[in-house]
Design an enzyme around this catalytic site. Structure first.
Site, short mmCIF file in Angstrom:
data_model
loop_
_atom_site.label_atom_id
_atom_site.label_comp_id
_atom_site.label_asym_id
_atom_site.label_seq_id
_atom_site.Cartn_x
_atom_site.Cartn_y
_atom_site.Cartn_z
N GLU A 51 0.84 -1.22 0.00
CA GLU A 51 0.00 0.00 0.00
C GLU A 51 0.86 1.26 0.00
O GLU A 51 0.52 2.26 -0.63
CB GLU A 51 -0.95 -0.02 1.21
CG GLU A 51 -2.03 -1.10 1.06
CD GLU A 51 -2.82 -1.31 2.34
OE1 GLU A 51 -2.22 -1.81 3.31
OE2 GLU A 51 -4.01 -0.94 2.37
N GLU B 279 -4.72 -9.00 4.38
CA GLU B 279 -5.54 -8.57 5.52
C GLU B 279 -6.84 -9.36 5.66
O GLU B 279 -7.20 -9.79 6.76
CB GLU B 279 -5.90 -7.07 5.40
CG GLU B 279 -4.72 -6.14 5.68
CD GLU B 279 -3.90 -5.82 4.44
OE1 GLU B 279 -4.03 -6.56 3.43
OE2 GLU B 279 -3.14 -4.85 4.48
N1 COA Z 1 4.91 -7.91 11.56
C1 COA Z 1 5.79 -8.23 12.52
N2 COA Z 1 6.80 -9.11 12.35
C2 COA Z 1 6.91 -9.67 11.12
C3 COA Z 1 6.02 -9.40 10.08
C4 COA Z 1 4.98 -8.47 10.33
N3 COA Z 1 4.09 -8.12 9.38
N4 COA Z 1 6.38 -10.12 8.99
C5 COA Z 1 7.47 -10.82 9.35
N5 COA Z 1 7.79 -10.57 10.64
C6 COA Z 1 8.91 -11.12 11.40
C7 COA Z 1 8.67 -12.57 11.80
O1 COA Z 1 7.90 -12.64 12.99
C8 COA Z 1 10.09 -13.06 11.99
O2 COA Z 1 10.56 -12.56 13.22
P1 COA Z 1 11.44 -13.54 14.17
O3 COA Z 1 12.68 -13.84 13.38
O4 COA Z 1 11.70 -12.71 15.39
O5 COA Z 1 10.60 -14.73 14.41
C9 COA Z 1 10.87 -12.29 10.90
O6 COA Z 1 10.06 -11.18 10.55
C10 COA Z 1 11.11 -13.13 9.65
O7 COA Z 1 9.84 -13.60 9.19
P2 COA Z 1 9.51 -15.17 9.00
O8 COA Z 1 8.03 -15.33 9.14
O9 COA Z 1 10.37 -16.01 9.90
O10 COA Z 1 9.98 -15.39 7.53
P3 COA Z 1 9.37 -16.43 6.49
O11 COA Z 1 10.30 -16.46 5.33
O12 COA Z 1 9.09 -17.74 7.15
O13 COA Z 1 7.97 -15.83 6.03
C11 COA Z 1 6.48 -14.06 5.35
C12 COA Z 1 7.92 -14.57 5.38
C13 COA Z 1 6.47 -12.65 4.80
C14 COA Z 1 5.64 -14.99 4.44
C15 COA Z 1 5.89 -14.11 6.78
O14 COA Z 1 6.81 -13.44 7.64
C16 COA Z 1 4.56 -13.44 6.93
O15 COA Z 1 3.54 -14.01 6.52
N6 COA Z 1 4.53 -12.24 7.53
C17 COA Z 1 3.30 -11.55 7.85
C18 COA Z 1 2.73 -10.86 6.62
C19 COA Z 1 1.47 -10.16 7.03
O16 COA Z 1 0.49 -10.77 7.36
N7 COA Z 1 1.53 -8.82 7.06
C20 COA Z 1 0.51 -8.01 7.67
C21 COA Z 1 -0.50 -7.67 6.71
S1 COA Z 1 -1.89 -6.87 7.50
#
Ligand code: COA
Length: 245
Positions: free
Chosen positions: A115, A135
């Site tokens: 966004e 979302e």
């Molecule tokens: N808010 C807070 N922390 C986040 C984050 C977010 N939106 N996205 C990733 N992180 C953090 C993870 O908690 C992790 O932290 P940690 O190492 O302390 O555990 C770190 O970033 C790395 O992410 P991780 O999930 O381990 O990597 P991945 O390769 O397995 O997955 C994603 C990558 C992007 C698919 C996954 O992190 C994800 O789905 N994130 C959330 C996306 C989301 O829903 N965004 C909000 C939209 S409203």
């Protein structure tokens, strides 16, 4: 802001770079980052030396994985959360700026991480970029403008598909659908963004500003009203014939 969640670097020639700087959490946008971006966008607006701003994400994996999910539900109340959003409308501020905003996107661009680029004027992506709005699949609704900006960038059917399923699209689909304007290899991303930013910043400041207003504001108008707006802006350009800022 060298130790903040956002890094800011003003370069020669009217270009500034903004780096989302929480690489350990994939540059998740927390309240502090929003506030720092809010302050920074005011500084950009008030700085006559800055003509073009390029946004990028720190680290190898993401432009931004969106709003910081660890802060979800932490506002003192829903009313307080709404009030904060209204009073510090970062996305509205970005959309209102006369400066040209470019997003250089790599890796994950999810939720507010796509966004924010959609509040920019031009998006360049690297081949590894993926764009998604998860979302609704999390029980929320996009709240950084996505329900309005996405259908203005891509066909409405694709906007609905992306938001209702939460499934991300890759960089080639993003290019084909108009979400991004250019896709380049990862190692070329910032050089491409810099070249484009430098080229735009080298143009007449007034012509750039007025043209942006004509296109951005005109997109919300009927053709007739848009043409009238263009006439007004053309006159203004002629009045400032030497085209200072
Ligand atoms: N808010 C807070 N922390 C986040 C984050 C977010 N939106 N996205 C990733 N992180 C953090 C993870 O908690 C992790 O932290 P940690 O190492 O302390 O555990 C770190 O970033 C790395 O992410 P991780 O999930 O381990 O990597 P991945 O390769 O397995 O997955 C994603 C990558 C992007 C698919 C996954 O992190 C994800 O789905 N994130 C959330 C996306 C989301 O829903 N965004 C909000 C939209 S409203």
């Amino acid at each position: 802001m060298s130790d903040g969640t956002v890094l800011y670097e003003k370069r020669d020639g009217g270009v500034a770079w903004v780096t989302l700087n929480r690489p350990d959490v994939l540059n998740a946008i927390n309240m502090r980052m929003r506030d720092e971006l809010w302050e920074l966008m005011h500084a950009v607006r008030d700085d006559p030396d800055v003509r073009v701003v390029v946004f990028k994400g720190a680290g190898e994996r993401a432009f931004s994985a969106g709003a910081d999910i660890t802060e979800f539900g932490t506002a003192p109340s829903i009313a307080e959360a709404r009030r904060a959003r209204r009073e510090r409308d970062l996305w509205g501020l970005m959309l209102s700026l006369d400066e040209v905003l470019i997003a250089a996107v790599h890796g994950y661009a999810l939720g507010a991480g796509v966004e924010l680029p959609m509040c920019c004027d031009i998006r360049i992506a690297s081949t590894d970029a993926t764009f998604g709005l998860p979302e609704v699949s999390l029980g929320y609704i996009p709240s950084a403008g996505g329900t309005q900006t996405l259908p203005r960038h891509v066909p409405p059917g694709l906007a609905l598909q992306m938001i209702l399923t939460g499934d991300p699209i890759d960089s080639s689909r993003a290019l084909a659908s108009g979400l991004v304007q250019k896709v380049v290899p990862r190692e070329r991303l910032y050089a491409e963004a810099e070249e484009m930013a430098d080229a735009i910043a080298a143009r007449s400041a007034a012509a750039t500003r007025l043209t942006k207003r004509a296109i951005v504001d005109g997109a919300e108008l009927s053709l007739e009203s848009g043409l009238a707006l263009e006439s007004v802006l053309v006159r203004r350009a002629l009045e400032t014939a030497s085209l200072p800022r």
